[in-house]
Design an enzyme around this catalytic site. Sequence first.
Site, mmCIF file in Angstrom:
data_model
loop_
_atom_site.group_PDB
_atom_site.id
_atom_site.type_symbol
_atom_site.label_atom_id
_atom_site.label_comp_id
_atom_site.label_asym_id
_atom_site.label_seq_id
_atom_site.Cartn_x
_atom_site.Cartn_y
_atom_site.Cartn_z
ATOM 1 N N GLU A 116 15.923 -10.963 -20.822
ATOM 2 C CA GLU A 116 14.815 -10.581 -21.437
ATOM 3 C C GLU A 116 13.637 -11.544 -21.353
ATOM 4 O O GLU A 116 13.615 -13.250 -20.744
ATOM 5 C CB GLU A 116 15.467 -11.479 -22.399
ATOM 6 C CG GLU A 116 16.170 -13.506 -21.688
ATOM 7 C CD GLU A 116 17.944 -13.208 -22.454
ATOM 8 O OE1 GLU A 116 18.502 -11.896 -23.113
ATOM 9 O OE2 GLU A 116 17.821 -14.474 -23.308
ATOM 10 N N CYS A 129 7.796 -16.970 -22.987
ATOM 11 C CA CYS A 129 8.987 -17.401 -22.392
ATOM 12 C C CYS A 129 9.183 -16.432 -21.184
ATOM 13 O O CYS A 129 9.852 -15.607 -21.889
ATOM 14 C CB CYS A 129 10.127 -17.878 -22.514
ATOM 15 S SG CYS A 129 11.340 -18.647 -22.147
ATOM 16 N N CYS A 136 21.347 -16.871 -12.696
ATOM 17 C CA CYS A 136 20.505 -18.343 -12.372
ATOM 18 C C CYS A 136 21.761 -18.575 -11.749
ATOM 19 O O CYS A 136 23.113 -19.167 -12.273
ATOM 20 C CB CYS A 136 20.300 -19.193 -13.965
ATOM 21 S SG CYS A 136 19.220 -20.583 -13.545
ATOM 22 N N CYS A 140 24.218 -24.712 -16.149
ATOM 23 C CA CYS A 140 23.793 -25.318 -16.885
ATOM 24 C C CYS A 140 25.619 -24.835 -18.261
ATOM 25 O O CYS A 140 25.004 -23.973 -18.357
ATOM 26 C CB CYS A 140 22.444 -25.345 -18.122
ATOM 27 S SG CYS A 140 21.222 -25.898 -16.172
ATOM 28 N N CYS A 143 24.062 -23.150 -21.355
ATOM 29 C CA CYS A 143 23.042 -22.261 -20.944
ATOM 30 C C CYS A 143 24.109 -20.628 -20.239
ATOM 31 O O CYS A 143 24.211 -21.067 -19.740
ATOM 32 C CB CYS A 143 21.973 -21.971 -20.538
ATOM 33 S SG CYS A 143 21.122 -21.095 -19.978
ATOM 34 N N GLY A 183 16.660 -18.058 -15.579
ATOM 35 C CA GLY A 183 16.560 -18.420 -13.837
ATOM 36 C C GLY A 183 15.416 -19.891 -13.614
ATOM 37 O O GLY A 183 15.913 -20.184 -14.495
ATOM 38 N N GLU A 184 16.217 -19.560 -12.311
ATOM 39 C CA GLU A 184 15.228 -21.000 -11.137
ATOM 40 C C GLU A 184 13.802 -20.932 -11.146
ATOM 41 O O GLU A 184 13.995 -20.713 -9.717
ATOM 42 C CB GLU A 184 16.302 -21.614 -11.146
ATOM 43 C CG GLU A 184 15.918 -23.330 -10.264
ATOM 44 C CD GLU A 184 14.984 -24.397 -10.941
ATOM 45 O OE1 GLU A 184 15.529 -24.720 -12.116
ATOM 46 O OE2 GLU A 184 13.437 -24.971 -10.993
ATOM 47 N N LEU A 239 16.366 -32.013 -17.752
ATOM 48 C CA LEU A 239 17.326 -32.987 -17.372
ATOM 49 C C LEU A 239 18.470 -33.298 -17.774
ATOM 50 O O LEU A 239 19.103 -33.527 -17.326
ATOM 51 C CB LEU A 239 16.019 -34.527 -17.520
ATOM 52 C CG LEU A 239 16.968 -35.658 -16.292
ATOM 53 C CD1 LEU A 239 16.068 -35.887 -15.193
ATOM 54 C CD2 LEU A 239 16.387 -36.786 -17.630
ATOM 55 N N CYS A 358 18.471 -20.064 -24.088
ATOM 56 C CA CYS A 358 17.767 -18.774 -22.741
ATOM 57 C C CYS A 358 19.519 -17.719 -22.216
ATOM 58 O O CYS A 358 20.129 -18.242 -22.320
ATOM 59 C CB CYS A 358 17.911 -20.161 -21.853
ATOM 60 S SG CYS A 358 17.780 -20.329 -19.897
#
Length: 370
Positions: A116, A129, A136, A140, A143, A183-184, A239, A358
């Site tokens: 997306e 974005c 991912c 988190c 997320c 994703g990272e 963070l 996200c």
Amino acid sequence: MAAHETPPGVPPEPARTEPVSSDQQPPIPPLAGLDLEGLRDLLVGLGEPAYRAKQVFQVVQNHGVLDPHRMTALPIALRERLAAATSPALSPIEIQTSSDGTTKFLFALADGKRVETVLIPEGDRNTVCVSTQVGCPIRCVFCASGVEGLIRNLSTAEIAEQMLHVRAHLGERPTHIVAMGMGEPLLNLPALTGAIRLWVEHDGLGFSPRRITVSTAGTPSKVDQLIELQLGVNLAISLHAPNDETRARLVPGSPAGRTAGLIEAGARFARETGRDATVEYVLIAGENDHPEHAEDLARLVAGRHIHVNLIPLNPVSHQPELRAPSSLAAQGFARRLHERGATVTLRRQRGDDIAAACGQLALERSVGEA
Ligand code: SAH
């Protein structure tokens, strides 16, 4: 309520050609992922003059026209050859617009996986974005992207084409790009670098790298790789916690014990590239919004020219017990940071009626259709 609509500016994709089944046939490249050199090779191979490459590149990258049949500035024979020799990387399957204008695009990839992209209009800004991976690895807790872990990296074409679809939908060039979707990004740096190079290319969109931000939950050594690439982009560090213990709980997929190291890498990035480094901090009631968290965070960023963005949590269905703090509490947290010398912005919650956090839409759809 979410408004469902058909994509106005996005022409229906042509029916896909048969998947390549034989090893002898070369793979069909997506047009959106080809740079000038790649296009030149393709066109010359098709018996076209090399000068056409710049023309096609401009039509694709600058005007966001993805279907060769709609490239009316090109001769019909060339359009047909291009259509036969290339394929779209993404097919739009759903577009939702929130009451605040935030628009979410759900795309199917050629292998049926989904990603997306979100368009966030704000005043005279239009921020896109983009996603960089399917799923991912960072996981988190708040997320939706990490729920199923990492599935695969996106290619340069799959990253670059997200922007072109949004550009076509919008009817004009977006003003900002953030690699802050699923994703990272720093774990798929080569493909992301390819997409950034396409966006900033003068013969295409000519997007300013100063208006591109790469976000990471990440690894200090990857931030150093980004510094070395000298792309001219900004960095956002997700963070979400000011100490290793809280961070291990909220960002379990990130290397342990590196909270301070990540801030140091951000400061190094700002110093060596001259670009912005910011900290993203999703505020979650009772988890990371105590006065001591604000004090620890202020100490971490003090004197380092790192701006703090506070983002009230967007509720997610896979963790219904997580809530955003009240707006009074969020303001108190921001004030405490400010009083201790940090520069801080408290963001508004956006698009929560369309699952804009996200990875949320892709997750809901994959659960709903499993
Ligand atoms: N892996 C990268 C890129 C993903 S972007 C990274 O972590 O930076 C991650 C950002 O999405 C977070 O910094 C946060 O700002 C936002 N985000 C994700 N889920 C959210 C939620 N439920 N509510 C608010 N923001 C969220």
